[in-house]
Design a protein around this motif. Structure first.
Motif, short mmCIF file in Angstrom:
data_model
loop_
_atom_site.label_atom_id
_atom_site.label_comp_id
_atom_site.label_asym_id
_atom_site.label_seq_id
_atom_site.Cartn_x
_atom_site.Cartn_y
_atom_site.Cartn_z
N ALA A 167 0.83 -1.20 0.00
CA ALA A 167 0.00 0.00 0.00
C ALA A 167 0.87 1.26 0.00
CB ALA A 167 -0.92 0.00 1.22
N TYR A 168 2.14 1.08 -0.32
CA TYR A 168 3.09 2.19 -0.22
C TYR A 168 3.94 2.24 -1.49
CZ TYR A 168 6.31 5.35 2.16
OH TYR A 168 7.05 6.44 2.54
N PRO A 169 4.16 3.43 -2.05
CA PRO A 169 4.92 3.52 -3.30
C PRO A 169 6.34 2.95 -3.22
CG PRO A 169 4.08 5.69 -2.65
CD PRO A 169 3.69 4.72 -1.58
N ASN A 170 6.99 3.05 -2.08
CA ASN A 170 8.37 2.55 -1.93
C ASN A 170 8.42 1.17 -1.30
OD1 ASN A 170 9.39 4.91 -3.05
ND2 ASN A 170 9.45 5.94 -1.07
N GLY A 171 7.30 0.47 -1.25
CA GLY A 171 7.26 -0.90 -0.74
C GLY A 171 7.57 -1.02 0.74
N THR A 172 7.91 -2.23 1.13
CA THR A 172 8.16 -2.55 2.54
C THR A 172 9.29 -1.72 3.12
OG1 THR A 172 7.34 -4.78 2.19
CG2 THR A 172 8.68 -4.43 4.13
N GLY A 173 10.34 -1.49 2.33
CA GLY A 173 11.46 -0.68 2.81
C GLY A 173 11.03 0.73 3.15
N GLY A 174 10.14 1.29 2.36
CA GLY A 174 9.63 2.64 2.64
C GLY A 174 8.78 2.68 3.89
N VAL A 175 7.99 1.63 4.09
CA VAL A 175 7.17 1.54 5.31
C VAL A 175 8.08 1.47 6.53
CG1 VAL A 175 5.56 0.07 6.60
CG2 VAL A 175 5.22 0.45 4.15
N GLU A 176 9.09 0.62 6.45
CA GLU A 176 10.04 0.48 7.56
C GLU A 176 10.71 1.82 7.87
OE1 GLU A 176 14.06 -2.01 8.76
OE2 GLU A 176 12.95 -2.59 6.98
N LYS A 177 11.15 2.52 6.83
CA LYS A 177 11.81 3.81 7.01
C LYS A 177 10.86 4.83 7.66
CE LYS A 177 14.28 7.43 4.58
NZ LYS A 177 14.71 7.95 3.30
N ASP A 178 9.62 4.89 7.19
CA ASP A 178 8.66 5.83 7.77
C ASP A 178 8.41 5.56 9.25
OD1 ASP A 178 8.39 7.20 5.42
OD2 ASP A 178 6.32 6.59 5.04
#
Length: 128
Positions: free
Chosen positions: A105-116
């Protein structure tokens, strides 16, 4: 119900490194989250706005990373207090909503979710 601090084996290993007395199943360590945006929201300390509909690796990895960082910050702060600060940061954002736990559900995938989520915890810790 959602475990604010994930109950995965990896997560619990890091929890025990920080605070041996931490009970992941304690009612204060859980939060009720809606399955989707169509569920009527409840408010209060035990409820949140972030949607929860299954496994969330980005969120879990961020929580584990936050605990590892917490072990190193502010040497004069007790280890259980450090874990409580991480949990408080996660809970505050889960209550507020607006940040996904899911890479699909995030443009940058799992890595982006983790970073956020790591940024959420970092910003909260700076205020403590």
């Amino acid at each position: 119900m959602h475990y604010i601090i994930p109950k995965s084996t990896d997560s619990l290993r890091d929890v025990n490194k920080l605070c041996k007395n931490f009970d992941v199943h304690n009612v204060n360590k859980l939060i009720a989250l809606p399955k989707d945006a169509n569920v009527p929201l409840k408010t209060g300390g035990g409820f949140g706005k972030t949607t929860h509909f299954g496994y969330h690796s980005g969120y879990n990895e961020a929580a584990i990373g936050a605990m590892k960082v917490a072990a190193r910050f502010k040497p004069n702060v007790g280890r259980c207090k450090k874990l409580a600060v991480v949990q408080g940061a996660l809970k505050k954002q889960l209550q507020a909503g607006g940040q996904t736990m899911y890479g699909n559900a995030y443009p940058n995938g799992t890595g982006g979710v983790e970073k956020d989520w790591m940024n959420t915890v970092s910003n909260h810790v700076r205020g403590k």
